[in-house]
Design an enzyme around this catalytic site. Structure first.
Site, mmCIF file in Angstrom:
data_model
loop_
_atom_site.group_PDB
_atom_site.id
_atom_site.type_symbol
_atom_site.label_atom_id
_atom_site.label_comp_id
_atom_site.label_asym_id
_atom_site.label_seq_id
_atom_site.Cartn_x
_atom_site.Cartn_y
_atom_site.Cartn_z
ATOM 1 N N ASP A 269 0.874 -1.168 0.000
ATOM 2 C CA ASP A 269 0.000 0.000 0.000
ATOM 3 C C ASP A 269 0.918 1.227 0.000
ATOM 4 O O ASP A 269 2.124 1.125 0.228
ATOM 5 C CB ASP A 269 -0.923 -0.008 1.223
ATOM 6 C CG ASP A 269 -2.097 0.969 1.040
ATOM 7 O OD1 ASP A 269 -2.035 1.813 0.111
ATOM 8 O OD2 ASP A 269 -3.057 0.909 1.823
HETATM 9 C C1 BGC Z 1 -4.868 3.469 0.359
HETATM 10 C C2 BGC Z 1 -5.031 2.483 -0.780
HETATM 11 C C3 BGC Z 1 -4.889 3.206 -2.087
HETATM 12 C C4 BGC Z 1 -3.547 3.904 -2.122
HETATM 13 C C5 BGC Z 1 -3.281 4.639 -3.418
HETATM 14 C C6 BGC Z 1 -3.619 4.332 0.225
HETATM 15 O O1 BGC Z 1 -3.660 5.393 1.118
HETATM 16 O O2 BGC Z 1 -4.850 2.772 1.578
HETATM 17 O O3 BGC Z 1 -6.280 1.858 -0.701
HETATM 18 O O4 BGC Z 1 -5.037 2.308 -3.145
HETATM 19 O O5 BGC Z 1 -3.490 4.842 -1.063
HETATM 20 O O6 BGC Z 1 -4.064 5.763 -3.518
#
Ligand code: BGC
Length: 757
Positions: A269
């Site tokens: 993530d």
């Molecule tokens: C989130 C993810 C997301 C990623 C990219 C993170 O803060 O937890 O779900 O895909 O950002 O935007």
């Protein structure tokens, strides 16, 4: 907030096409890997450099507003691959510099509403149309679906997830993945795993037993992987029993690939994980987004031997296996003009099936168009399409309930309508002043609820029925506040009191529409009203959907994907969730810093660590077994404007399991759809088992009054197994299993016992 967002350039791959190096093809990945330098390999593993986060995406490379990229290396013919959020639609910037065109994406209903349809075909169709926007806007991988479990109703991201039940979650995620990927684009099943709270999300340690991990928090992902084989998986921010989710070799390699047969690539993530070499060693191939610091960490690890060339090559190979599947690699020329009108129709169609009718005393609903509606609640005039954070979508519009009712030529009480229109115009000015237009949180600031006392009294005389909308919006980075989000506010309670007193005094009905991303407390107010429609956050067509259901053009057929308890305190996870801290003024997501490379992992309960003391007894598994009276609306519950009867249940042996058959008859006066939910109760054995567990389900076709159909639901024998920690294996007890074909988790109408050896 995001770790290591360093502006300086990373060591870039040499931008030349060199006659001596191989050009990437589907069948020469090993040759390309062998030709690459360690620097180039690290460039591929570490994602594209993040720009300063502005609330939409992290990158400007490729598609503005996308979340990130896999770096291209032109000399091998490796293109830059674009990754963007997910999951209620594609999230990219709606506008671009020096470009008059808008790049809106369809705002679909939130995942919790999709699972409320219990209609896998329809969810796959939704994914298909969502994936078309991914393809046509030049994105290669959608960072969706989210498949975490609704462990506690206050989790700020529950709206992005499907259910409290791992089977329903896994099947829904698989349908979504299959739909999206049918366009030749990828998905990223997230957040793997045990990611169930937002507070302190980067360092929280989820502590749970092996059985709980296997049966609840991995089972959802296991089903999704086996049923859909997504191109990628995104690991979560949290720790699992002391090990970071992105650094767990056991989960990412032994279980995910070894036991489940996952063939794709794994990414972190955004900003997730701490030890970059350990991340790659564990089987997490991509570190997103990029930064010089993370690039150097990885390269140093290769140089000092902490990361072997074998591990590095394995990661690069899997990334290239992903790259060769992408539209970018295949040279697809995207149009930037997906058919938004056609997709809006899909959005309405799936939302129509996800609305859950919770209460309908005295047939308060449907409302005929000849009746005059007094429409109350600020949310009726400013509908909430979805949640906030990365799961937000830049939609072209949101149809509010007032507009939806007007589109269907409903007759709105004119004075109430005029009052709200004026009030909302003023509120709009106030809100634009305070919210600072940050796209990450902009929708969280809502109009202040108002109580038009005189108009309530007056319209009770003239209008035929009152409709009141209660709204809730929340999202990524913050859990919900018990007092201001889960419970109704004093103002909302007073609004409902006054409306129900005034309208009931005139013998008129009151209908509540819940436009929410997750549950609110019901028991303190539900008796004051005649009908309750849970319409979730239904996407951009929301008002049209609710208007169709209110007038009966659409007969509601949604069923709850999680249990609604009588009160928060009665939730089995209430003692192990950070409600005490959620009203502290944290800017964004409060998280504990690492000090001297040490995480404060075991200091503060529910912040540094969260105990999953409830074990597998969460949601209906808990309530059915120990506390049926504590349920306000059971898992799987949903009313209709008609009634259904189940008969003639049989369980017949089938390849690897059984076919459960039941005849469903529409016994009421209008056409409708029902859901057959198959639960299984295990015999008494060595392990304690829940009273029942969902093992299969199917939605009926639209049945006319008096019409019947036979529904067949397959239950695999394998799905009856429980995880025995003593033997470290899935085991099925011998004995008599009770199969129940039910309309919800507390329904017992059709049962058949089956002997299993
Ligand atoms: C989130 C993810 C997301 C990623 C990219 C993170 O803060 O937890 O779900 O895909 O950002 O935007």
């Amino acid at each position: 907030m995001f770790i290591g967002l360093i502006a300086a350039a990373m060591i870039a791959a040499t931008p030349q096409t060199d006659g001596d190096v191989p050009q990437l093809r589907e069948d020469n990945i090993a040759e390309v890997v062998a030709a690459m330098t360690p620097e180039e390999k690290c460039t591929l593993i570490i994602g594209g450099k993040a720009k300063n986060f502005n609330g939409i995406g992290h990158t400007n490379i490729g598609v503005p507003g996308a979340a990130g990229v896999i770096n291209g290396i032109p000399r091998y013919g490796i293109p830059t691959v674009v990754l963007a959020d997910g999951p209620a639609g594609l999230r990219i910037s709606p506008t671009r510099e020096n470009d008059e065109k808008t790049y809106y994406c369809t705002g679909y209903p939130i995942a919790t509403m999709l699972s409320s349809t219990w209609n896998l075909e329809l969810v796959e169709e939704t994914g298909k149309s969502m994936g078309n926007e991914v393809l046509e806007y030049g994105v290669d991988v959608l960072l969706a679906p989210g498949a975490n479990i609704h462990r506690n109703p206050l989790c700020g991201r529950n709206f992005e997830y499907y259910s409290e039940d791992p089977y329903l979650t896994g099947m829904m995620a698989a349908a979504m993945i299959n739909g999206i990927e049918s366009n030749g684009v990828g998905t990223s099943l997230k957040h793997f795993a045990v990611n169930n709270q937002e507070l302190n999300r980067l360092t929280n340690n989820s502590i749970l037993s092996e059985r709980t991990l296997r049966e609840i928090y991995l089972r959802n992902f296991e089903i999704a992987v086996k049923e859909s084989q997504p191109w990628t998986i995104m690991t979560s921010y949290n720790f699992i029993n002391g090990e970071h989710a992105a650094e767990s070799h056991r989960i990412l390699t032994d279980i995910l690939r070894g036991e489940w047969g996952f063939e794709g690539a794994v990414m972190t993530d955004w900003g997730g994980g701490y030890d970059d070499a350990a991340i790659v060693r564990a089987g997490n191939e991509m570190i997103q987004p990029g930064s010089d610091a993370r690039y150097m960490n990885l390269l140093n690890a290769v140089n000092d031997g902490t990361l072997s060339m074998e591990d590095l090559d394995r990661a690069v190979t899997r990334i290239l296996e992903l790259v060769v599947k992408t539209p970018k690699f295949k040279g697809y020329v995207h149009s930037n003009t997906p058919d938004l009108e056609a997709h809006a129709k899909v959005c309405k169609k799936v939302a129509d099936e996800g609305v859950v009718l919770l209460k309908n005393n005295g047939n308060a609903l449907p409302v005929s168009k000849a009746q005059q509606i007094a429409l109350f609640g600020t949310t009726s005039y400013d509908f909430i399409a979805g949640g906030t954070g990365s799961g937000n979508v830049n939609r072209p519009y949101v149809v509010d309930l007032m507009s939806g009712l007007s589109n269907l030529e409903f007759n709105l009480e004119p004075e109430v309508d005029a009052f709200y229109k004026e009030y909302m115009a003023d509120e709009k000015i106030r809100r634009t002043r305070i919210d600072g237009k940050n796209p990450w949180t902009i929708d969280r600031e809502r109009a202040i609820e108002v109580i038009p006392v005189e108009l309530i009294e007056k319209s009770a005389q003239t209008a035929d029925v009152a409709v009141v909308t209660i709204g809730r919006v929340f999202g990524e980075g913050k859990d919900r506040n018990l007092y201001y989000s889960y419970l109704l506010s004093d103002r909302e309670q007073e609004l409902l009191d006054r409306i129900s007193d005034a309208f009931h005094a005139e013998g008129k009905k009151v209908v509540v529409v819940l436009n929410v991303g997750g549950y609110v407390e019901m028991c303190s107010w539900q008796d004051k009203v005649d009908a309750i429609l849970l319409c979730w956050q239904p996407g951009q067509e929301g008002g049209n959907t609710v208007a169709s259901v209110l007038c009966g053009e659409v007969n509601p057929s949604g069923h709850l994907p999680s249990t609604m308890s009588v009160s928060y305190e009665l939730e089995p996870t209430a003692g192990n969730f950070p409600i005490l801290y959620t009203d502290k003024p944290f800017n964004y997501s409060f998280y504990r810093q690492i000090k001297g490379k040490k995480l404060p992992m075991n200091t503060v309960k529910d912040i540094d660590y969260t105990l999953y003391e409830e074990g597998i007894f969460m949601g209906y598994r808990y309530f059915n077994t120990y506390a049926p009276k504590d349920v306000a609306y059971p898992f799987g519950f949903g009313l209709s404007y008609t009634t259904f009867k189940f008969d003639d249940m049989s369980v017949e042996p089938a390849e690897g399991g059984w076919n459960v058959k039941v005849t469903v008859t529409n016994t009421g006066k209008v056409a409708g759809k029902d859901v057959v939910q198959v639960y299984v109760k295990a015999p008494k054995g060595e392990l304690e088992k829940p009273e029942r567990e969902l093992k299969g389900f199917a939605k009926t076709p639209l049945l006319d009054p008096g019409q019947s159909c036979e529904v067949s639901v397959y239950v695999s024998k394998e799905s009856l197994a429980s995880f025995n920690e003593a033997t470290n294996a899935w085991e099925i007890d011998n004995g008599k299993y009770t199969f129940v074909a039910a309309q919800h988790s507390m329904d017992n109408s059709q049962k058949v016992k089956v002997k299993v050896e």
